[in-house]
Scaffold this motif. Structure first.
Motif, PDB file in Angstrom:
ATOM      1  N   UNK A  60      15.990  24.275  39.038  1.00  0.00           N
ATOM      2  CA  UNK A  60      17.127  23.429  38.684  1.00  0.00           C
ATOM      3  C   UNK A  60      16.749  21.957  38.701  1.00  0.00           C
ATOM      4  N   UNK A  61      17.291  21.236  37.733  1.00  0.00           N
ATOM      5  CA  UNK A  61      17.183  19.777  37.734  1.00  0.00           C
ATOM      6  C   UNK A  61      18.288  19.189  38.601  1.00  0.00           C
ATOM      7  N   UNK A  62      18.025  18.019  39.133  1.00  0.00           N
ATOM      8  CA  UNK A  62      19.056  17.324  39.910  1.00  0.00           C
ATOM      9  C   UNK A  62      20.180  16.883  38.976  1.00  0.00           C
ATOM     10  N   UNK A  63      21.431  16.969  39.422  1.00  0.00           N
ATOM     11  CA  UNK A  63      22.580  16.612  38.566  1.00  0.00           C
ATOM     12  C   UNK A  63      22.809  15.101  38.518  1.00  0.00           C
ATOM     13  N   UNK A  64      21.881  14.407  37.894  1.00  0.00           N
ATOM     14  CA  UNK A  64      21.952  12.949  37.813  1.00  0.00           C
ATOM     15  C   UNK A  64      22.512  12.525  36.458  1.00  0.00           C
ATOM     16  N   UNK A  65      23.529  11.686  36.466  1.00  0.00           N
ATOM     17  CA  UNK A  65      24.104  11.178  35.218  1.00  0.00           C
ATOM     18  C   UNK A  65      23.035  10.451  34.418  1.00  0.00           C
ATOM     19  N   UNK A  66      22.916  10.811  33.152  1.00  0.00           N
ATOM     20  CA  UNK A  66      21.916  10.199  32.293  1.00  0.00           C
ATOM     21  C   UNK A  66      20.600  10.935  32.260  1.00  0.00           C
ATOM     22  N   UNK A  67      20.432  11.918  33.160  1.00  0.00           N
ATOM     23  CA  UNK A  67      19.183  12.691  33.201  1.00  0.00           C
ATOM     24  C   UNK A  67      19.415  14.190  33.107  1.00  0.00           C
ATOM     25  N   UNK A  68      20.611  14.640  33.430  1.00  0.00           N
ATOM     26  CA  UNK A  68      20.918  16.074  33.387  1.00  0.00           C
ATOM     27  C   UNK A  68      21.686  16.401  32.110  1.00  0.00           C
ATOM     28  N   UNK A  69      21.234  17.447  31.425  1.00  0.00           N
ATOM     29  CA  UNK A  69      21.914  17.915  30.211  1.00  0.00           C
ATOM     30  C   UNK A  69      22.178  16.766  29.232  1.00  0.00           C
ATOM     31  N   UNK A  70      21.146  16.006  28.925  1.00  0.00           N
ATOM     32  CA  UNK A  70      21.305  14.803  28.100  1.00  0.00           C
ATOM     33  C   UNK A  70      21.738  15.131  26.676  1.00  0.00           C
ATOM     34  N   UNK A  71      21.363  16.315  26.181  1.00  0.00           N
ATOM     35  CA  UNK A  71      21.770  16.670  24.809  1.00  0.00           C
ATOM     36  C   UNK A  71      23.265  16.962  24.711  1.00  0.00           C
ATOM     37  N   UNK A  72      23.893  17.180  25.865  1.00  0.00           N
ATOM     38  CA  UNK A  72      25.337  17.427  25.880  1.00  0.00           C
ATOM     39  C   UNK A  72      26.137  16.174  26.203  1.00  0.00           C
ATOM     40  N   UNK A  73      25.450  15.102  26.583  1.00  0.00           N
ATOM     41  CA  UNK A  73      26.142  13.865  26.968  1.00  0.00           C
ATOM     42  C   UNK A  73      27.004  13.281  25.848  1.00  0.00           C
ATOM     43  N   UNK A  74      26.609  13.363  24.558  1.00  0.00           N
ATOM     44  CA  UNK A  74      27.497  12.836  23.513  1.00  0.00           C
ATOM     45  C   UNK A  74      28.875  13.499  23.495  1.00  0.00           C
ATOM     46  N   UNK A  75      28.942  14.759  23.919  1.00  0.00           N
ATOM     47  CA  UNK A  75      30.223  15.468  23.964  1.00  0.00           C
ATOM     48  C   UNK A  75      30.935  15.301  25.301  1.00  0.00           C
ATOM     49  N   UNK A  76      30.170  15.308  26.392  1.00  0.00           N
ATOM     50  CA  UNK A  76      30.765  15.344  27.724  1.00  0.00           C
ATOM     51  C   UNK A  76      30.716  14.001  28.446  1.00  0.00           C
ATOM     52  N   UNK A  77      29.887  13.083  27.947  1.00  0.00           N
ATOM     53  CA  UNK A  77      29.616  11.872  28.706  1.00  0.00           C
ATOM     54  C   UNK A  77      28.540  12.153  29.745  1.00  0.00           C
ATOM     55  N   UNK A  78      27.878  11.112  30.215  1.00  0.00           N
ATOM     56  CA  UNK A  78      26.787  11.301  31.173  1.00  0.00           C
ATOM     57  C   UNK A  78      27.282  11.937  32.470  1.00  0.00           C
ATOM     58  N   UNK A  79      28.422  11.473  32.970  1.00  0.00           N
ATOM     59  CA  UNK A  79      28.961  12.043  34.203  1.00  0.00           C
ATOM     60  C   UNK A  79      29.425  13.478  33.992  1.00  0.00           C
ATOM     61  N   UNK A  80      30.043  13.741  32.848  1.00  0.00           N
ATOM     62  CA  UNK A  80      30.482  15.102  32.552  1.00  0.00           C
ATOM     63  C   UNK A  80      29.317  16.067  32.452  1.00  0.00           C
ATOM     64  N   UNK A  81      28.209  15.618  31.853  1.00  0.00           N
ATOM     65  CA  UNK A  81      27.018  16.465  31.751  1.00  0.00           C
ATOM     66  C   UNK A  81      26.444  16.754  33.135  1.00  0.00           C
ATOM     67  N   UNK A  82      26.477  15.755  34.020  1.00  0.00           N
ATOM     68  CA  UNK A  82      25.985  15.970  35.390  1.00  0.00           C
ATOM     69  C   UNK A  82      26.877  16.955  36.132  1.00  0.00           C
ATOM     70  N   UNK A  83      28.202  16.837  35.929  1.00  0.00           N
ATOM     71  CA  UNK A  83      29.114  17.792  36.583  1.00  0.00           C
ATOM     72  C   UNK A  83      28.885  19.206  36.062  1.00  0.00           C
ATOM     73  N   UNK A  84      28.638  19.333  34.760  1.00  0.00           N
ATOM     74  CA  UNK A  84      28.337  20.656  34.211  1.00  0.00           C
ATOM     75  C   UNK A  84      27.071  21.212  34.849  1.00  0.00           C
ATOM     76  N   UNK A  85      26.067  20.378  35.037  1.00  0.00           N
ATOM     77  CA  UNK A  85      24.841  20.835  35.695  1.00  0.00           C
ATOM     78  C   UNK A  85      25.144  21.389  37.090  1.00  0.00           C
TER      79      UNK A  85
END
Length: 201
Positions: free
Chosen positions: A4-29
């Protein structure tokens, strides 16, 4: 073992950030990691370890052993984790944290195949990679010259296994969460609405 990657905004699930936002992508992680831990525990295949890219306080809430991944690329990190586990156990299973379609039943089936004599078991992913690798025997050759993140990961790995004279069995094909269109699949599973039993919100 769960990678698992650390759930860091801007680093986790970056390809989903345009839809979820950086914080949302980290929460999804975070939700994906919780779900993966729950799946591994529910499989009852042995002790569960979380192998992470870096320490994060979120991991301390999951009530499982946390270790740092070691190696220069994904193949080296997986080989190190599997080799270390096989020094302590007859078989080992490693999964990614971003595949909610992988079930406890899949892990139990992989464990049965390994106990039955299979050298390795893979769970193919729709994107051409694999979401799980189980091993009774391991060799660094398995991970040679694999372009990680490409659509040829599974094909290259199977070729490496043949060269290493190791047998492999394949589970059903699963899907992981990498692309914006995968979010609709998560919503269809009500993934955003319900956390796994016992998970902290």
């Amino acid at each position: 073992m769960i990678f698992a990657r650390a759930p860091l905004a801007g680093r986790a699930k970056t390809r989903l950030a345009p839809r979820l936002g950086a914080q949302g992508a980290a929460r999804l992680q975070m939700r994906l990691v919780r779900h993966a831990v729950h799946t591994a525990v529910d499989a009852h295949c042995g002790p569960v370890e979380l192998h992470v890219t870096r320490r994060h306080r979120f991991f301390d809430s999951l009530a499982t052993e946390v270790k740092l991944q070691r190696g220069h690329d994904l193949g080296e990190r997986m080989h190190h984790a599997l080799r270390s586990a096989l020094r302590r156990h007859r078989t080992a299973i490693l999964i990614g944290a971003d595949c909610p379609s992988l079930t406890a039943a899949d892990l139990r089936r992989a464990a049965r195949w390994l106990r039955g004599g299979a050298d390795l078991v893979l769970a193919p992913a729709e994107d051409g990679g694999y979401a799980m690798i189980g091993a009774r025997r391991i060799s660094p050759q398995i991970f040679d010259d694999v372009e990680w993140g490409s659509s040829d990961v599974l094909t290259a790995t199977i070729k490496n296994l043949a060269r290493a004279r190791l047998g492999v069995r394949l589970l059903r094909t699963v899907w992981d969460v990498d692309r914006p269109e995968d979010l609709e699949r998560l919503r269809a599973r009500r993934f955003f609405l319900a956390a796994p039993p016992g998970a902290r919100r």
